[in-house]
Enzyme design. Structure first.
Site, PDB file in Angstrom:
ATOM      1  N   SER A 141       0.863  -1.183   0.000  1.00 19.05           N
ATOM      2  CA  SER A 141       0.000   0.000   0.000  1.00 19.05           C
ATOM      3  C   SER A 141       0.895   1.226   0.000  1.00 19.05           C
ATOM      4  O   SER A 141       2.100   1.125   0.292  1.00 19.05           O
ATOM      5  CB  SER A 141      -0.849  -0.019   1.280  1.00 19.05           C
ATOM      6  N   TYR A 154      -1.841  -1.697  10.167  1.00 18.91           N
ATOM      7  CA  TYR A 154      -1.739  -1.641   8.700  1.00 18.91           C
ATOM      8  C   TYR A 154      -0.374  -1.116   8.264  1.00 18.91           C
ATOM      9  O   TYR A 154       0.321  -1.734   7.449  1.00 18.91           O
ATOM     10  CB  TYR A 154      -2.874  -0.749   8.169  1.00 18.91           C
TER      11      TYR A 154
HETATM   12  P1  NAD Z   1     -10.748  -6.570   0.772  1.00 14.19           P
HETATM   13  O1  NAD Z   1     -10.933  -6.118   2.179  1.00 14.19           O
HETATM   14  O2  NAD Z   1     -11.871  -6.437  -0.198  1.00 14.19           O
HETATM   15  O3  NAD Z   1     -10.280  -8.059   0.709  1.00 14.19           O
HETATM   16  C1  NAD Z   1      -9.452  -8.626   1.661  1.00 14.19           C
HETATM   17  C2  NAD Z   1      -9.720 -10.095   1.660  1.00 14.19           C
HETATM   18  O4  NAD Z   1      -8.910 -10.703   2.656  1.00 14.19           O
HETATM   19  C3  NAD Z   1     -11.181 -10.449   1.958  1.00 14.19           C
HETATM   20  O5  NAD Z   1     -11.685 -11.194   0.859  1.00 14.19           O
HETATM   21  C4  NAD Z   1     -11.091 -11.308   3.216  1.00 14.19           C
HETATM   22  O6  NAD Z   1     -11.981 -12.400   3.152  1.00 14.19           O
HETATM   23  C5  NAD Z   1      -9.644 -11.804   3.150  1.00 14.19           C
HETATM   24  N1  NAD Z   1      -9.168 -12.194   4.478  1.00 14.19           N
HETATM   25  C6  NAD Z   1      -9.116 -11.441   5.605  1.00 14.19           C
HETATM   26  N2  NAD Z   1      -8.682 -12.203   6.628  1.00 14.19           N
HETATM   27  C7  NAD Z   1      -8.454 -13.431   6.131  1.00 14.19           C
HETATM   28  C8  NAD Z   1      -8.016 -14.652   6.688  1.00 14.19           C
HETATM   29  N3  NAD Z   1      -7.739 -14.767   7.987  1.00 14.19           N
HETATM   30  N4  NAD Z   1      -7.908 -15.734   5.890  1.00 14.19           N
HETATM   31  C9  NAD Z   1      -8.222 -15.653   4.560  1.00 14.19           C
HETATM   32  N5  NAD Z   1      -8.641 -14.528   3.975  1.00 14.19           N
HETATM   33  C10 NAD Z   1      -8.760 -13.429   4.756  1.00 14.19           C
HETATM   34  O7  NAD Z   1      -9.424  -5.860   0.237  1.00 14.19           O
HETATM   35  P2  NAD Z   1      -9.162  -4.814  -0.940  1.00 14.19           P
HETATM   36  O8  NAD Z   1      -9.618  -3.500  -0.490  1.00 14.19           O
HETATM   37  O9  NAD Z   1      -9.551  -5.375  -2.242  1.00 14.19           O
HETATM   38  O10 NAD Z   1      -7.556  -4.806  -0.844  1.00 14.19           O
HETATM   39  C11 NAD Z   1      -6.794  -5.899  -1.300  1.00 14.19           C
HETATM   40  C12 NAD Z   1      -5.329  -5.679  -0.961  1.00 14.19           C
HETATM   41  O11 NAD Z   1      -4.907  -4.424  -1.505  1.00 14.19           O
HETATM   42  C13 NAD Z   1      -5.065  -5.589   0.540  1.00 14.19           C
HETATM   43  O12 NAD Z   1      -3.844  -6.210   0.838  1.00 14.19           O
HETATM   44  C14 NAD Z   1      -5.002  -4.105   0.812  1.00 14.19           C
HETATM   45  O13 NAD Z   1      -4.236  -3.791   1.938  1.00 14.19           O
HETATM   46  C15 NAD Z   1      -4.381  -3.607  -0.473  1.00 14.19           C
HETATM   47  N6  NAD Z   1      -4.715  -2.203  -0.737  1.00 14.19           N
HETATM   48  C16 NAD Z   1      -6.020  -1.820  -0.886  1.00 14.19           C
HETATM   49  C17 NAD Z   1      -6.310  -0.488  -1.112  1.00 14.19           C
HETATM   50  C18 NAD Z   1      -7.739  -0.020  -1.281  1.00 14.19           C
HETATM   51  O14 NAD Z   1      -7.919   1.205  -1.431  1.00 14.19           O
HETATM   52  N7  NAD Z   1      -8.729  -0.860  -1.284  1.00 14.19           N
HETATM   53  C19 NAD Z   1      -5.275   0.438  -1.175  1.00 14.19           C
HETATM   54  C20 NAD Z   1      -3.961   0.010  -1.017  1.00 14.19           C
HETATM   55  C21 NAD Z   1      -3.700  -1.318  -0.804  1.00 14.19           C
END
Ligand code: NAD
Length: 260
Positions: A141, A154
């Site tokens: 991120s 985070y």
């Molecule tokens: P999201 O919250 O939609 O998805 C995260 C997934 O992780 C979920 O499907 C959840 O079921 C799974 N998860 C959580 N705990 C778990 C566990 N114990 N076992 C198995 N699965 C588990 O995430 P997103 O917003 O699509 O983000 C995806 C990635 O991108 C993440 O690593 C996030 O940090 C990174 N990211 C997202 C953003 C954003 O703006 N959305 C920005 C920067 C980075």
């Protein structure tokens, strides 16, 4: 381009993880989905992948439990034959200043965001090295390279993941295995939409007005990054043309990091 390859994408039932799975599948890659989701969602996401003509399976595993990670890898290997691409995407988030972050939330975030990528890498890398080909993409991120108050778990785990990315890249550089960290800014995922809606209510603002403020404070582009753009970047990292990109935290943040 990816025919004959298999990708394991963690936390991939929705958001960026599913978008990456679809982008890889469109290029012929077989997909192992994983995450915590209800059976109807699992079924519908698998159908979308299979409609693209690729093999796709879901393997349930709680990534906070090392033994479940071991079972996930061995089931994926035995069912699909190999894991050529690993996308560490799953995440746990608990927003709190450090003295209000409960120890169990800290431990859970360390387990899901940092230890799971470590376990998956240690279990999968030997077979990638044997094949002399592999791609590891870690979803870090902007907060993997920049700090912010109130998001201890985070920021700490994403910085750790960027560090792990560099170590794996160095250890695997001669094996045709690359490891990179994607560092998006605010991406328009279901998670962000929920967050913005919730915060708009708290601030007694319309979602539109709050979104404007939210983006203005973060992304010079004043718009969200699209999940499909992050997926296109991940797809490029899996190509032969990207074989010399490794060990790099890669920004996609509308200029956010350029202000640092
Ligand atoms: P999201 O919250 O939609 O998805 C995260 C997934 O992780 C979920 O499907 C959840 O079921 C799974 N998860 C959580 N705990 C778990 C566990 N114990 N076992 C198995 N699965 C588990 O995430 P997103 O917003 O699509 O983000 C995806 C990635 O991108 C993440 O690593 C996030 O940090 C990174 N990211 C997202 C953003 C954003 O703006 N959305 C920005 C920067 C980075």
């Amino acid at each position: 381009m990816l025919q004959g390859k298999v990708a394991l994408v963690t936390g991939s039932l929705s958001g960026i993880g599913f978008e990456i799975s679809m982008a890889l599948a469109k290029k012929g890659c077989a997909i192992v989905l994983n995450g915590l989701g209800d059976p109807a969602l699992i079924e519908s996401q698998l159908l979308k992948l299979k409609d693209l003509g690729v093999n796709a399976i879901f393997i349930k595993a709680d990534l906070s439990v090392p033994h479940e990670i071991e079972v996930l890898v061995s089931q994926a290997m035995s069912t699909m034959g190999s894991i050529d691409i690993l996308v560490n995407n799953a995440v746990s988030r608990f927003d709190a200043v450090i003295e209000n972050l409960p120890p169990e939330k800290w431990a859970y975030a360390m387990a899901v965001n940092l230890s799971a990528p470590y376990h998956l890498s240690r279990l999968i890398l030997p077979s990638m090295k044997a094949k002399n080909w592999g791609r590891i993409i870690n979803l870090a991120s902007i907060y993997g390279v920049e700090g912010v108050a109130g998001r201890t778990d985070y920021v700490v785990t994403k910085h750790g993941l960027v560090g792990m990315t560099k170590v794996i890249a160095l250890e695997c550089a001669e094996y045709n295995i690359t490891c990179n960290a994607l560092c998006p800014g605010a991406v328009e995922t279901p998670f962000i939409k929920e967050l913005v809606t919730h915060r708009a209510q708290e601030a007694s603002l319309s979602v539109e007005a709050y979104t404007k403020e939210f983006l203005k404070a973060r992304q010079p582009s004043k718009r969200f990054v699209q999940p499909s753009s992050v997926a296109a970047l991940a797809l490029f990292l899996c190509s032969e043309e990207a074989r010399d990109m490794t060990g790099t935290p890669i920004a996609m943040d509308g200029g956010w990091q350029a202000r640092a």
